[in-house]
Design a protein around this motif. Structure first.
Motif, PDB file in Angstrom:
ATOM      1  N   GLN A   1       0.753  -1.119  -0.220  1.00 15.20           N
ATOM      2  CA  GLN A   1      -0.177  -0.122  -0.116  1.00 15.20           C
ATOM      3  C   GLN A   1       1.026   1.125   0.001  1.00 15.20           C
ATOM      4  OE1 GLN A   1      -1.014  -0.876   4.793  1.00 15.20           O
ATOM      5  NE2 GLN A   1      -1.942   1.044   3.885  1.00 15.20           N
ATOM      6  N   ILE A   2       0.364   2.377  -0.222  1.00 14.36           N
ATOM      7  CA  ILE A   2       1.040   3.684  -0.241  1.00 14.36           C
ATOM      8  C   ILE A   2       1.381   3.927   1.105  1.00 14.36           C
ATOM      9  CG2 ILE A   2       0.336   4.519  -2.628  1.00 14.36           C
ATOM     10  CD1 ILE A   2      -1.787   6.216  -0.919  1.00 14.36           C
ATOM     11  N   GLY A   3       2.403   4.686   1.418  1.00 14.80           N
ATOM     12  CA  GLY A   3       2.689   4.938   2.808  1.00 14.80           C
ATOM     13  C   GLY A   3       3.564   6.079   2.700  1.00 14.80           C
ATOM     14  N   MET A   4       4.338   6.309   3.955  1.00 16.57           N
ATOM     15  CA  MET A   4       5.266   7.389   4.181  1.00 16.57           C
ATOM     16  C   MET A   4       6.487   6.839   4.660  1.00 16.57           C
ATOM     17  SD  MET A   4       3.036  10.646   5.336  1.00 16.57           S
ATOM     18  CE  MET A   4       4.184  11.871   4.508  1.00 16.57           C
ATOM     19  N   LEU A   5       7.529   7.530   4.782  1.00 16.90           N
ATOM     20  CA  LEU A   5       8.990   7.176   5.179  1.00 16.90           C
ATOM     21  C   LEU A   5       9.377   8.321   6.063  1.00 16.90           C
ATOM     22  CD1 LEU A   5      10.529   4.373   4.953  1.00 16.90           C
ATOM     23  CD2 LEU A   5      11.954   5.582   3.135  1.00 16.90           C
ATOM     24  N   VAL A   6       9.753   8.156   7.338  1.00 15.24           N
ATOM     25  CA  VAL A   6      10.345   8.949   7.999  1.00 15.24           C
ATOM     26  C   VAL A   6      11.903   9.375   7.721  1.00 15.24           C
ATOM     27  CG1 VAL A   6      11.140   9.717  10.476  1.00 15.24           C
ATOM     28  CG2 VAL A   6       9.194   8.326  10.270  1.00 15.24           C
ATOM     29  N   THR A   7      12.229  10.958   7.430  1.00 17.69           N
ATOM     30  CA  THR A   7      13.179  10.954   6.879  1.00 17.69           C
ATOM     31  C   THR A   7      14.222  12.381   7.743  1.00 17.69           C
ATOM     32  OG1 THR A   7      12.171  13.050   5.741  1.00 17.69           O
ATOM     33  CG2 THR A   7      12.496  11.156   4.526  1.00 17.69           C
ATOM     34  N   TYR A   8      13.179  12.876   8.872  1.00 18.51           N
ATOM     35  CA  TYR A   8      14.043  13.827   9.620  1.00 18.51           C
ATOM     36  C   TYR A   8      12.972  13.988  10.736  1.00 18.51           C
ATOM     37  CZ  TYR A   8      15.821  18.266  11.110  1.00 18.51           C
ATOM     38  OH  TYR A   8      16.516  19.390  12.045  1.00 18.51           O
ATOM     39  N   ILE A   9      13.929  14.251  11.886  1.00 21.11           N
ATOM     40  CA  ILE A   9      13.185  14.417  13.082  1.00 21.11           C
ATOM     41  C   ILE A   9      13.698  15.837  13.776  1.00 21.11           C
ATOM     42  CG2 ILE A   9      12.916  13.904  15.680  1.00 21.11           C
ATOM     43  CD1 ILE A   9      13.460  10.961  14.728  1.00 21.11           C
ATOM     44  N   ASP A  10      13.019  17.064  13.708  1.00 25.08           N
ATOM     45  CA  ASP A  10      13.524  18.170  14.092  1.00 25.08           C
ATOM     46  C   ASP A  10      13.742  18.432  15.833  1.00 25.08           C
ATOM     47  OD1 ASP A  10      11.243  18.855  15.406  1.00 25.08           O
ATOM     48  OD2 ASP A  10      10.548  20.386  13.828  1.00 25.08           O
TER      49      ASP A  10
ATOM     50  N   ALA B   1      11.821  11.808  20.722  1.00 26.23           N
ATOM     51  CA  ALA B   1      11.235  11.341  19.613  1.00 26.23           C
ATOM     52  C   ALA B   1      12.333  10.419  18.987  1.00 26.23           C
ATOM     53  CB  ALA B   1      11.050  12.399  18.406  1.00 26.23           C
ATOM     54  N   SER B   2      13.492  10.503  19.193  1.00 25.02           N
ATOM     55  CA  SER B   2      14.533   9.658  18.401  1.00 25.02           C
ATOM     56  C   SER B   2      14.713   8.337  19.174  1.00 25.02           C
ATOM     57  CB  SER B   2      15.742  10.355  18.294  1.00 25.02           C
ATOM     58  OG  SER B   2      15.924  11.600  17.599  1.00 25.02           O
ATOM     59  N   GLU B   3      14.134   8.313  20.415  1.00 21.97           N
ATOM     60  CA  GLU B   3      14.273   7.373  21.262  1.00 21.97           C
ATOM     61  C   GLU B   3      13.252   6.257  20.829  1.00 21.97           C
ATOM     62  OE1 GLU B   3      13.762   8.448  25.428  1.00 21.97           O
ATOM     63  OE2 GLU B   3      16.046   9.137  25.258  1.00 21.97           O
ATOM     64  N   LEU B   4      12.051   6.707  20.166  1.00 22.60           N
ATOM     65  CA  LEU B   4      11.037   5.900  19.775  1.00 22.60           C
ATOM     66  C   LEU B   4      10.971   5.713  18.324  1.00 22.60           C
ATOM     67  CD1 LEU B   4       8.150   7.883  21.366  1.00 22.60           C
ATOM     68  CD2 LEU B   4       9.067   5.657  22.377  1.00 22.60           C
ATOM     69  N   VAL B   5      11.677   6.574  17.520  1.00 25.32           N
ATOM     70  CA  VAL B   5      11.459   6.225  16.245  1.00 25.32           C
ATOM     71  C   VAL B   5      12.740   6.547  15.530  1.00 25.32           C
ATOM     72  CG1 VAL B   5      10.450   7.578  13.982  1.00 25.32           C
ATOM     73  CG2 VAL B   5       9.029   7.636  16.014  1.00 25.32           C
ATOM     74  N   ARG B   6      13.233   5.881  14.285  1.00 25.14           N
ATOM     75  CA  ARG B   6      14.313   5.800  13.585  1.00 25.14           C
ATOM     76  C   ARG B   6      14.218   6.470  11.907  1.00 25.14           C
ATOM     77  NH1 ARG B   6      17.389   0.451  13.428  1.00 25.14           N
ATOM     78  NH2 ARG B   6      15.431  -0.379  12.948  1.00 25.14           N
ATOM     79  N   ILE B   7      14.925   6.947  11.825  1.00 28.07           N
ATOM     80  CA  ILE B   7      15.217   7.417  10.221  1.00 28.07           C
ATOM     81  C   ILE B   7      14.704   6.178   9.380  1.00 28.07           C
ATOM     82  CG2 ILE B   7      16.058   8.461   8.233  1.00 28.07           C
ATOM     83  CD1 ILE B   7      15.409  10.441  10.690  1.00 28.07           C
ATOM     84  N   GLY B   8      13.816   6.003   8.507  1.00 34.91           N
ATOM     85  CA  GLY B   8      13.411   5.008   7.770  1.00 34.91           C
ATOM     86  C   GLY B   8      12.304   4.049   8.156  1.00 34.91           C
ATOM     87  N   ASP B   9      11.735   4.455   9.093  1.00 37.11           N
ATOM     88  CA  ASP B   9      10.674   3.767   9.697  1.00 37.11           C
ATOM     89  C   ASP B   9       9.424   4.096   8.918  1.00 37.11           C
ATOM     90  OD1 ASP B   9      11.824   2.347  11.943  1.00 37.11           O
ATOM     91  OD2 ASP B   9      11.132   4.042  13.317  1.00 37.11           O
ATOM     92  N   PRO B  10       8.635   3.205   8.430  1.00 34.46           N
ATOM     93  CA  PRO B  10       7.444   3.336   7.671  1.00 34.46           C
ATOM     94  C   PRO B  10       6.512   4.083   8.487  1.00 34.46           C
ATOM     95  CG  PRO B  10       7.712   1.157   7.992  1.00 34.46           C
ATOM     96  CD  PRO B  10       8.850   1.480   8.790  1.00 34.46           C
TER      97      PRO B  10
END
Length: 367
Positions: free
Chosen positions: A81-90, A160-169
């Protein structure tokens, strides 16, 4: 979210597990390139009905009946399915993402989202500056993706970085809603419904004493270039292939039927004609539907189709290809809407096509 024991169609009287499988699939993430979760579900569901289940290095899952047969039939329904990809955490903990597949950014504003991390799903919302704070120029402009962000409620970048990594869908919140009659709505109908049809068709065909080899493939990465069907067809080398995907239902306002055809929810699956489709495969599908009184609709495609039928037709030395589609309102949105009876009819049509295919069948075009 609908409880798994609530029936959706007449199919429940025969096999309630089939509806449960569809509901669970809709609620399982499968952005292109991140299909592992849904493919595990496919393998578990179809294993009892198949002689063999394979997963290739690309991630395609192939359920097979009669693997030793000389004549090979491939059904392709993409599970991604279409989705998104995490690229940056400000620095404030907000997430930015690029799209996987074809999104209208307008569809994303204000949506509930899920970030699928290694440790589990993280809920969030995708938003932009409130309308009260938009200037006149901003109000008149179509929003760009880089003007949207995902808020997971983190207090800062470190949290946020403790929960989410760059490249997570990332997907829309995955849930299935029952509408009136036999209609269901939710994200990912494109194309978990087509995947369901090809897997269910194999389950039904397995009980019809088929003589051909049936390869029902839950293909990957269709939304980013028909990639899974391309590699699966190269390894299977089918003689006949039928892709199952969604197509635009036109029984709602603002869609031009003169260009898109008159396609209605609940009037049956759509059998396509055109240069991407083998005429004898089309004829066989229509004959079976007429004989068994399976409802169907016809549509035309004047060029190579933007789905797995394209990859199938030109694989290796060529494959006799068909395309059966599920009418779908509001494609690539959070509220894609389909008819369960259309899914049932499509699975029945493909199962009977498989049961009747023999080594003597010749699909070479002729007058």
């Amino acid at each position: 979210m609908i409880e798994k024991d609530v029936p959706l169609s007449r199919l429940d009287q025969l096999n309630p597990a089939a509806d449960a499988f569809l509901k669970t699939a809709i609620e399982t993430p499968s952005p292109s390139g991140y299909e592992e979760r849904i493919q595990a579900l496919v393998r578990e569901y179809i294993q009892p009905a198949a002689d063999e289940v394979r997963t290739d290095v690309h991630g395609n899952v192939m359920a097979i009946v009669n693997p030793a047969a000389d004549t090979r039939l491939m059904f392709a329904g993409h599970c991604d399915q279409i989705g998104m990809l995490v690229t940056y955490i400000d620095e404030l903990g907000f997430l930015y993402a690029q799209t996987i597949g074809g999104w209208d950014p307008q569809q994303l504003i204000g949506q509930r989202m899920i970030v699928w991390t290694k440790t589990g799903p993280i809920p969030g919302s995708i938003a932009r500056k409130p309308i009260h704070l938009l200037n006149d120029a901003e109000r008149k402009k179509v929003v760009n993706l880089n003007e949207l962000w995902i808020d997971i409620g983190a207090k800062d970048q470190q949290a946020a970085s403790e929960l989410v990594r760059i490249g997570d869908p990332v997907t829309l919140k995955l849930e299935l809603t029952q509408l009136q009659e036999d209609l269901i709505s939710g994200p990912g109908m494109d194309n978990k419904t087509g995947m369901w049809v090809v897997i269910e068709a194999l389950r039904r065909a397995a009980g019809m004493a088929p003589t051909c080899g049936i390869y029902s493939v839950s293909t990957v990465q269709e939304e980013i270039g028909l990639r899974g069907a391309t590699t699966a067809a190269a390894s299977i080398k089918p003689h006949v292939g039928i892709a199952v995907d969604v197509t635009h239902a036109t029984d709602c306002p603002t869609i031009d039927k003169t260009q898109q055809g008159d396609i209605k929810l609940g009037s049956g699956p759509v059998i396509f004609r055109g240069p991407n489709m083998n005429p004898k495969v089309v004829q066989r599908l229509v004959q079976i539907a007429d004989e068994l009184r399976i409802p169907y609709q016809m549509a035309a495609a004047g060029r190579a189709t933007p789905n797995d039928a394209n990859a199938l037709q030109i694989s290796s030395g060529g494959v006799a290809t068909g395309l059966v589609a599920i009418p779908n309102r509001y494609m690539h949105s959070a509220v894609e809407t389909v008819s369960m009876n259309d899914l049932d009819s499509a699975a029945e049509l493909l199962a009977n096509f498989a049961a009747r295919l023999t080594a003597e069948d010749d699909f070479t075009p002729s007058v």
